[in-house]
Scaffold this active site. Structure first.
Site, PDB file in Angstrom:
ATOM      1  N   HIS A  56      -6.979  -5.830   2.250  1.00 61.58           N
ATOM      2  CA  HIS A  56      -5.846  -5.244   2.964  1.00 61.58           C
ATOM      3  C   HIS A  56      -5.253  -6.344   3.853  1.00 61.58           C
ATOM      4  CE1 HIS A  56      -6.829  -0.841   2.316  1.00 61.58           C
ATOM      5  NE2 HIS A  56      -8.035  -1.352   2.118  1.00 61.58           N
ATOM      6  N   GLN A 108     -14.272   2.329   1.446  1.00 65.44           N
ATOM      7  CA  GLN A 108     -13.692   1.969   0.142  1.00 65.44           C
ATOM      8  C   GLN A 108     -13.460   3.221  -0.695  1.00 65.44           C
ATOM      9  OE1 GLN A 108     -15.948  -0.859  -2.196  1.00 65.44           O
ATOM     10  NE2 GLN A 108     -14.263  -1.219  -3.606  1.00 65.44           N
ATOM     11  N   SER A 109     -12.252   3.349  -1.229  1.00 61.88           N
ATOM     12  CA  SER A 109     -11.932   4.511  -2.061  1.00 61.88           C
ATOM     13  C   SER A 109     -11.494   4.104  -3.467  1.00 61.88           C
ATOM     14  CB  SER A 109     -10.838   5.359  -1.404  1.00 61.88           C
ATOM     15  OG  SER A 109      -9.651   4.609  -1.244  1.00 61.88           O
ATOM     16  N   VAL A 110     -11.081   2.853  -3.628  1.00 62.04           N
ATOM     17  CA  VAL A 110     -10.726   2.346  -4.965  1.00 62.04           C
ATOM     18  C   VAL A 110     -11.702   1.215  -5.274  1.00 62.04           C
ATOM     19  CG1 VAL A 110      -8.966   1.294  -6.417  1.00 62.04           C
ATOM     20  CG2 VAL A 110      -8.293   2.949  -4.653  1.00 62.04           C
ATOM     21  N   ASP A 141       0.848  -1.193   0.000  1.00 62.87           N
ATOM     22  CA  ASP A 141       0.000   0.000   0.000  1.00 62.87           C
ATOM     23  C   ASP A 141       0.884   1.244   0.000  1.00 62.87           C
ATOM     24  OD1 ASP A 141      -3.228   0.521   0.994  1.00 62.87           O
ATOM     25  OD2 ASP A 141      -1.810   2.204   1.070  1.00 62.87           O
ATOM     26  N   ASN A 198     -12.898  -3.268   2.658  1.00 64.06           N
ATOM     27  CA  ASN A 198     -13.850  -2.166   2.735  1.00 64.06           C
ATOM     28  C   ASN A 198     -14.790  -2.281   1.538  1.00 64.06           C
ATOM     29  OD1 ASN A 198     -12.549  -1.109   5.027  1.00 64.06           O
ATOM     30  ND2 ASN A 198     -11.092   0.012   3.753  1.00 64.06           N
ATOM     31  N   HIS A 226     -10.283  -5.342  -3.182  1.00 61.75           N
ATOM     32  CA  HIS A 226      -8.940  -5.547  -2.627  1.00 61.75           C
ATOM     33  C   HIS A 226      -9.017  -5.971  -1.179  1.00 61.75           C
ATOM     34  CE1 HIS A 226     -10.049  -1.270  -2.377  1.00 61.75           C
ATOM     35  NE2 HIS A 226      -9.412  -1.230  -1.230  1.00 61.75           N
TER      36      HIS A 226
HETATM   37  P1  AMP Z   1      -9.735   1.392   0.323  1.00 63.31           P
HETATM   38  O1  AMP Z   1      -9.845   2.701   1.028  1.00 63.31           O
HETATM   39  O2  AMP Z   1     -10.144   0.209   1.135  1.00 63.31           O
HETATM   40  O3  AMP Z   1     -10.431   1.447  -1.033  1.00 63.31           O
HETATM   41  O4  AMP Z   1      -8.185   1.163   0.058  1.00 63.31           O
HETATM   42  C1  AMP Z   1      -7.521   1.708  -1.024  1.00 63.31           C
HETATM   43  C2  AMP Z   1      -6.072   1.663  -0.688  1.00 63.31           C
HETATM   44  O5  AMP Z   1      -5.322   1.843  -1.876  1.00 63.31           O
HETATM   45  C3  AMP Z   1      -5.606   2.743   0.289  1.00 63.31           C
HETATM   46  O6  AMP Z   1      -5.066   2.129   1.448  1.00 63.31           O
HETATM   47  C4  AMP Z   1      -4.560   3.517  -0.502  1.00 63.31           C
HETATM   48  O7  AMP Z   1      -3.492   3.938   0.291  1.00 63.31           O
HETATM   49  C5  AMP Z   1      -4.140   2.498  -1.542  1.00 63.31           C
HETATM   50  N1  AMP Z   1      -3.609   3.029  -2.779  1.00 63.31           N
HETATM   51  C6  AMP Z   1      -4.154   3.983  -3.568  1.00 63.31           C
HETATM   52  N2  AMP Z   1      -3.388   4.182  -4.655  1.00 63.31           N
HETATM   53  C7  AMP Z   1      -2.361   3.302  -4.559  1.00 63.31           C
HETATM   54  C8  AMP Z   1      -1.219   3.013  -5.370  1.00 63.31           C
HETATM   55  N3  AMP Z   1      -0.987   3.668  -6.521  1.00 63.31           N
HETATM   56  N4  AMP Z   1      -0.355   2.059  -4.965  1.00 63.31           N
HETATM   57  C9  AMP Z   1      -0.562   1.404  -3.814  1.00 63.31           C
HETATM   58  N5  AMP Z   1      -1.616   1.620  -2.997  1.00 63.31           N
HETATM   59  C10 AMP Z   1      -2.494   2.570  -3.370  1.00 63.31           C
END
Ligand code: AMP
Length: 112
Positions: free
Chosen positions: A100, A92-94, A29, A85, A98
């Site tokens: 963690h 969840q932001s992506v 991460d 998430n 995934h």
């Molecule tokens: P979530 O908030 O559960 O969607 O987790 C998304 C995660 O992706 C967060 O912990 C971010 O720090 C991580 N993240 C976003 N962009 C990248 C990237 N380019 N490389 C590695 N981790 C990333």
């Protein structure tokens, strides 16, 4: 819609990859929340766990087995936390599924 994780799978964006096979990819991460913080993603573009169907059963099982293997290989096999998430209000932001994998420190319960 392609996410940042699709670009990492396609190697269009750099990542610190710690594991890869034909079904999934694990990389560190970019904003670690523990001494070890790895994201494990299926190469299949599932949005989240709720997007998965019965046809994804083997893939989801594979992800759990790989998570334990990666944790072990990174030295946290004895104690680690897995977190998914699912949905923006759950953090969840992506929007590419995934897991963690977190370890190397103590964790409290319940989570924040
Ligand atoms: P979530 O908030 O559960 O969607 O987790 C998304 C995660 O992706 C967060 O912990 C971010 O720090 C991580 N993240 C976003 N962009 C990248 C990237 N380019 N490389 C590695 N981790 C990333």
């Amino acid at each position: 819609m392609a996410t940042i994780f699709d670009k990492i799978i396609a190697r269009e964006l750099p990542a610190d990859v710690v594991y890869e096979d034909e079904l999934c990819l694990a990389f560190r991460d970019i904003n670690p929340q523990a001494p070890v913080h790895v994201l494990l993603i299926p190469k299949k573009p599932l949005v989240d766990l709720a997007d998965a169907t019965a046809g994804d059963q083997a893939l989801l099982g594979h992800l759990l087995l790989v998570a334990a293997k990666v944790a072990d290989e990174l030295g946290i096999g004895g104690a680690f936390r897995l977190n998914v998430n699912n949905g923006a209000s759950a953090g969840q932001s992506v929007f590419h599924l995934h897991l963690h994998i977190l370890g190397g420190r103590a964790f409290s319960w319940p989570p924040g």
